[in-house]
Design a protein around this motif. Structure first.
Motif, mmCIF file in Angstrom:
data_model
loop_
_atom_site.group_PDB
_atom_site.id
_atom_site.type_symbol
_atom_site.label_atom_id
_atom_site.label_comp_id
_atom_site.label_asym_id
_atom_site.label_seq_id
_atom_site.Cartn_x
_atom_site.Cartn_y
_atom_site.Cartn_z
ATOM 1 N N ASP A 21 -8.752 2.442 -3.234
ATOM 2 C CA ASP A 21 -9.167 1.679 -2.662
ATOM 3 C C ASP A 21 -8.755 0.077 -3.070
ATOM 4 O OD1 ASP A 21 -10.455 2.004 -5.437
ATOM 5 O OD2 ASP A 21 -11.458 0.146 -5.376
ATOM 6 N N SER A 22 -7.787 0.429 -4.242
ATOM 7 C CA SER A 22 -7.530 -1.423 -4.887
ATOM 8 C C SER A 22 -6.475 -1.816 -3.899
ATOM 9 C CB SER A 22 -6.798 -1.493 -5.783
ATOM 10 O OG SER A 22 -6.604 0.243 -6.345
ATOM 11 N N ARG A 80 -7.277 -0.494 0.030
ATOM 12 C CA ARG A 80 -7.666 -0.585 0.436
ATOM 13 C C ARG A 80 -7.190 -0.144 1.789
ATOM 14 N NH1 ARG A 80 -12.727 -1.046 0.832
ATOM 15 N NH2 ARG A 80 -12.049 -1.805 -1.184
ATOM 16 N N ASP A 124 -9.765 6.993 -1.192
ATOM 17 C CA ASP A 124 -10.781 6.687 -2.224
ATOM 18 C C ASP A 124 -10.332 6.109 -2.925
ATOM 19 O OD1 ASP A 124 -12.962 7.081 -2.172
ATOM 20 O OD2 ASP A 124 -13.851 8.348 -3.697
ATOM 21 N N THR A 139 -7.453 3.718 4.614
ATOM 22 C CA THR A 139 -7.819 4.562 5.176
ATOM 23 C C THR A 139 -7.164 6.303 4.941
ATOM 24 O OG1 THR A 139 -6.845 4.099 7.881
ATOM 25 C CG2 THR A 139 -9.169 3.181 6.379
ATOM 26 N N PRO A 162 0.330 -1.406 0.112
ATOM 27 C CA PRO A 162 -0.383 -0.170 0.554
ATOM 28 C C PRO A 162 0.361 1.136 0.142
ATOM 29 C CG PRO A 162 0.305 -0.873 2.167
ATOM 30 C CD PRO A 162 0.490 -1.782 1.113
#
Length: 113
Positions: free
Chosen positions: A36-37, A39, A33, A41, A9
């Motif tokens: 999102d691949s 996930r 947002d 925050t 990420p």
DNA sequence: CGCTTGACAGGTC
DNA sequence: AGACCTGCCAAGC
């Protein structure tokens, strides 16, 4: 060369901020947002960005509303960020905030307002 | 395995 | 207008 690759990420965040054109900024929530691949925050984005390598334009990332929450942790970092952004032509408001209405970069999948 | 923390976001008081 | 609370979700211990 590695089996994981895009499973990181952090790399996705770095890649995203690298796609931000000069003179433009994005918010933590926006990154989360769009990524999102993986996930993420907004919190994770900030945490990841705190480890940001020198090859990631972290200064193009601001909080919601154009604020720089890093100012409480490192006022010098916030000053550096503002300096870099101003040097890129980003408009700043009088209260030390980025003019989001003008500088916020919007990617394609932005919802209708 | 679970509590704590965290460069956030948004709402409420 | 500033202070405080909740939600989100993952990483660290």
């Amino acid at each position: 060369m590695s089996s994981d690759g895009a499973a990181d990420p952090a790399e996705a965040v770095y890649a995203f901020v690298r796609t931000v054109p000069r003179g433009r900024v994005v918010t933590y929530g926006q990154i989360a947002d769009c990524l999102d691949s993986v996930r993420l925050t907004a919190r994770q984005v900030g945490t990841i960005l705190s480890m940001c390598p020198a090859d990631a334009p972290w200064h193009r990332v601001v909080g919601a509303g154009g604020s720089t929450p890093i100012s409480k942790r490192s006022p010098a970092a916030a000053l550096l960020q503002r300096r870099l952004l101003e040097a890129e032509g980003v408009a700043f408001l009088g209260n030390g905030r980025v003019d989001m209405a003008r500088a916020q970069w919007v990617d394609a999948p932005w919802r209708d307002e």
